[in-house]
Design a protein around this motif. Structure first.
Motif, short mmCIF file in Angstrom:
data_model
loop_
_atom_site.label_atom_id
_atom_site.label_comp_id
_atom_site.label_asym_id
_atom_site.label_seq_id
_atom_site.Cartn_x
_atom_site.Cartn_y
_atom_site.Cartn_z
N GLY A 174 0.85 -1.20 0.00
CA GLY A 174 0.00 0.00 0.00
C GLY A 174 0.87 1.24 0.00
O GLY A 174 2.02 1.18 0.43
N PRO A 175 0.33 2.34 -0.47
CA PRO A 175 1.12 3.58 -0.46
C PRO A 175 1.46 3.98 0.97
O PRO A 175 0.59 4.01 1.83
N GLY A 176 2.74 4.23 1.21
CA GLY A 176 3.18 4.65 2.54
C GLY A 176 3.18 3.55 3.58
O GLY A 176 3.29 3.80 4.78
N VAL A 177 3.10 2.29 3.12
CA VAL A 177 2.93 1.19 4.09
C VAL A 177 4.12 1.04 5.03
O VAL A 177 3.95 0.68 6.20
N VAL A 178 5.33 1.36 4.55
CA VAL A 178 6.51 1.14 5.40
C VAL A 178 6.46 2.03 6.64
O VAL A 178 6.55 1.54 7.78
N SER A 218 9.81 -3.47 8.32
CA SER A 218 10.89 -2.89 7.51
C SER A 218 11.04 -1.40 7.79
O SER A 218 10.06 -0.70 8.06
N ASP A 219 12.29 -0.90 7.68
CA ASP A 219 12.53 0.51 8.01
C ASP A 219 12.65 1.42 6.79
O ASP A 219 12.84 2.63 6.93
N ASN A 265 14.30 -1.67 1.94
CA ASN A 265 14.40 -2.85 2.80
C ASN A 265 13.13 -3.67 2.78
O ASN A 265 13.17 -4.89 2.96
N GLY A 266 11.99 -3.03 2.56
CA GLY A 266 10.74 -3.78 2.43
C GLY A 266 10.84 -4.81 1.32
O GLY A 266 10.56 -5.99 1.50
N LEU A 267 11.30 -4.34 0.17
CA LEU A 267 11.43 -5.26 -0.98
C LEU A 267 12.54 -6.28 -0.74
O LEU A 267 12.39 -7.48 -1.03
#
Ligand code: UDP
Length: 160
Positions: free
Chosen positions: A88-92, A128-129, A133-135
Motif C-alpha cells: 500500500g502507499p506509505g505502508v513502510v 521494515s525501516d 528494505n521492504g522489498l
C-alpha cells in the motif's frame, strides 16, 4: 487467468512485517494481523515459518557489530515466526507507526509494542525501516510464488 488476479500490479510500496517468536507463543498472531488489515493495507504474503539461523543472520546483517546481535539471532530462531508481506502507499512508515518504537517500554499505548511488550529483546514484531528494505526483506523471507497479486475489492472504499 484467475479473475481475482490483478492485471496491472503497479510497483506499489511493500513492507515486510513479522510476528516474532514471542508474539507467536503469546497468541498474538491474529491480533497483530488484524491491526494491519483493518488499517487498510493489503496482505500479499502470509506464512508460518521456522527460521534457519543463516536467514536470521542475513536479515539482521546490518546489526552484526552490535552487542545484542547474537542474542537477537537466537531469539528469532527460538520458535516459529509469522511472515507477512503488506502492500500500500506509505505502508513502510505507517506500519512502523502501528508497531511503535523499538523499546516497548517507550512505545506509545495503542501501538503493538506499546500494548504488548516490556523489553527491547522481546518486542513482538518486526517491520521494515525503508521501502528498499521492504522489498529486500520480502525477497529474503518469501519465495516469488508465495507472493499473491490480487485485487482487493474494498479498495474503492479505502481510496478515492
Ligand atoms: N534489539 C535488541 N536490543 C537493543 C536494540 C535492538 O535486542 O538494544 C533487537 C530488537 O528485537 C529490535 C531488533 O534488535 O527489534 C532490531 O533492531 P532495530 O534497531 O533495527 O529496531 P527495529 O527496527 O526492530 O525497531
Amino acid at each position: 487467468v484467475v479473475p481475482s488476479l490483478r492485471v496491472n500490479a503497479a510497483a506499489t510500496e511493500r513492507s515486510y512485517v513479522m510476528v516474532k517468536p514471542d508474539g507467536v507463543q503469546r497468541g498474538l498472531v491474529g491480533e497483530i494481523i488484524t491491526r494491519f488489515e483493518r488499517k487498510g493495507f493489503q496482505l500479499v504474503g502470509l506464512k508460518m515459518f521456522q527460521t534457519p539461523k543463516s536467514l536470521a543472520e542475513e536479515h539482521y546483517g546490518e546489526l552484526k557489530e552490535k552487542p545484542f546481535y547474537g542474542k537477537l539471532v537466537d531469539y528469532i530462531v527460538s520458535g516459529p515466526v509469522v511472515c507477512i508481506a503488506l502492500e500500500g502507499p506509505g505502508v513502510v512508515a505507517s506500519a512502523r507507526k502501528l508497531i511503535g518504537v523499538t523499546n516497548p517500554l517507550n512505545a506509545e499505548p495503542g501501538t503493538i509494542r506499546g500494548d504488548f511488550g516490556i523489553e527491547v529483546g522481546r518486542n513482538v514484531v518486526h517491520g521494515s525501516d525503508s521501502p528498499e528494505n521492504g522489498l529486500r526483506e520480502i525477497g529474503l523471507w518469501f519465495d516469488q510464488d508465495e507472493i499473491v497479486e490480487w485485487e482487493q475489492h474494498m479498495t474503492p472504499w479505502l481510496k478515492e
